[in-house]
Write a protein that holds these residues in place. Structure first.
Motif, short mmCIF file in Angstrom:
data_model
loop_
_atom_site.label_atom_id
_atom_site.label_comp_id
_atom_site.label_asym_id
_atom_site.label_seq_id
_atom_site.Cartn_x
_atom_site.Cartn_y
_atom_site.Cartn_z
N CYS A 12 0.89 -1.25 0.17
CA CYS A 12 0.00 -0.04 -0.17
C CYS A 12 0.66 1.38 -0.14
O CYS A 12 0.16 2.51 -0.08
CB CYS A 12 -0.90 0.06 1.20
SG CYS A 12 -0.19 0.36 2.91
N CYS A 24 3.53 -4.24 7.39
CA CYS A 24 2.48 -2.97 7.55
C CYS A 24 1.38 -3.24 8.34
O CYS A 24 0.78 -4.44 8.24
CB CYS A 24 2.11 -2.95 6.08
SG CYS A 24 0.77 -1.32 5.81
N GLY A 29 1.41 -6.13 4.54
CA GLY A 29 2.29 -6.25 3.40
C GLY A 29 3.68 -6.22 3.86
O GLY A 29 3.94 -5.56 4.99
ZN LIG Z 1 0.77 -1.80 3.66
#
Ligand SMILES: [Zn+2]
Length: 415
Positions: A12, A24, A29
């Motif tokens: 993202c 994340c 992620g």
């Molecule tokens: Zn992310």
């Protein structure tokens, strides 16, 4: 100072500070190091790099830790050797081997560990840790010893004897887990959250750790006279090394060290007994189904590869291929490499050479390409894999008569 801007989520894009973070908070992620390439471009040149140390730290501007915090075991700047005899056997043209058997603990892992632990020291960590299929354990143990850090290393209990000894000798806490690497890795994720004061090189400092593999691209380009090859063949375990080699060539273009716009085809090599990425490639799907590994190539025996999806994208985007090879093919390839080029590789090197041969036969790797194959670990680590296929040509009593008889027999077999 290094020109690191921070970390960012690969999915993202959310920014994070350059701390011991790896995932994340919003989308789970993986995080990746972000650099100011304009700034780096101003600071480096081919000349400044060529004057640098004979180790990965000659590229410190493109690494996320400062050279002054490095642990000096001389990781990297290994030979790139022209392989004319092997090329001839495989029907290839300009073939080169990146000989990473020559690293301080005998594998490419010294590159990633040198960067991870340098960054860990900058962040104030005193304890190094990792989950490993063996080579990483060797390297973390040695670098931690050199730096005076404590270390906790976790391995599957069925590891090759040499890899266990090469870790234990450095006097650390070595924990053998009854399970495969994926079990060990899962356990370590839990331990890591219990021990935030440990630098787990492939967990909480993974974004820095993985950047060390870019030096495999930097060195190759420099050693080829500041040009990128046409095609590289890389062994695939977690898939991280393959994606970082790809990234490394791109970065050299971005900062003006090599010509822009020359696309490097990236191909990946797996053992049939653990080939989730090669299987997805063959089936034309994005879905990487985890497998239970069963192969002599234990350093690549990761059934649920963290960067498998990213590796697959790189291979597809660059027009490369994924290949997989059987255990007997791996042993044959170790012998072929030794016989033609005088390099003794561990099983992962056998996977690479066997896949190189396969892709050459299939016409995926072409004779008009400049090809680099990555030989990532030393054969002394996996002698067991060779079994009875190596040994003396003959055993004789200590008499000239016996030796002469052997010589005559050899003459006989020749004609
Ligand atoms: Zn992310």
């Amino acid at each position: 100072m290094t020109s690191v801007l921070g970390l960012a989520c690969r999915e993202c894009g959310r920014p994070y500070p350059a701390e011991a973070l790896h995932v994340c908070d919003f989308c789970f992620g993986p995080l990746e190091v972000v650099y100011d390439y304009d700034e780096i471009k101003k600071k480096i040149s081919r000349e400044s790099i060529e004057k640098g140390p004979l180790s990965i730290w000659r590229y410190h501007e493109l690494l996320p830790a400062h050279e002054t915090s490095s642990i000096d075991l001389r990781a990297g700047f290994t030979p790139l050797v022209r392989a004319e005899r092997l090329a001839q056997e495989l029907g290839l043209g300009e073939l080169w081997l990146k000989d990473d058997t020559r690293n301080p603990t005998g594998s490419f892992k010294d590159r990633v560990v040198a960067v991870a632990l340098a960054k860990a020291r900058e962040l104030g960590f005193k304890i190094a840790s990792c989950a490993s299929t063996g080579n990483l354990a060797n390297s973390v143990a040695a670098h931690a010893a050199r730096a005076g850090m404590s270390a906790y290393v976790f391995i599957p209990s069925d590891l090759e004897h040499v890899k266990v000894a090469m870790t234990a000798i450095f006097n650390l806490k070595l924990v053998a887990v009854d399970g495969n690497y994926d079990d060990v890795n899962r356990l370590c994720a839990e331990i890591a959250s219990e021990h935030p004061d440990w630098a787990f090189v492939n967990v909480n400092v993974r974004p820095y750790y993985s950047e060390g593999s870019k030096t495999l691209a930097f060195e190759v380009a420099e050693q080829l006279g500041w040009r990128a090859p046409d095609h590289v063949v890389v062994p695939v375990g977690s898939g991280s090394q393959l994606t970082k080699i790809h990234k490394g060539f791109h970065e050299l273009e971005k900062v003006g060290l090599i010509e822009d716009g020359h696309s490097v085809r990236v191909s990946g090599a797996q053992a049939e007994g653990c080939s989730p990425v090669a299987t997805a490639f063959a089936e034309g799907t994005d879905q990487i189904r985890p497998v239970r590994p069963h192969t002599i190539a234990k350093s690549l025996a990761i059934g649920n590869p963290a960067d498998g999806w990213y590796a697959l994208q790189v291979v597809r985007e660059t027009g490369g291929a994924m290949g997989s090879v059987s255990d007997p093919e791996i042993v044959d390839a170790i012998r072929l490499l030794a016989r033609t080029e005088g390099i003794f590789a561990e099983t992962a090197g056998g996977v690479t050479v066997a896949t190189l041969a396969k892709l050459a036969r299939e016409g995926v790797i072409r004779k008009d390409e400049v090809v680099v194959a990555y030989i990532t670990g030393n054969g002394l680590k996996t002698v067991e894999a060779l079994g009875d296929s190596v040994g003396p040509s003959v055993v004789i009593p200590p008499t000239l008569e016996a030796f002469s008889a052997f010589e005559r027999e050899q003459e006989g077999t020749k004609s």
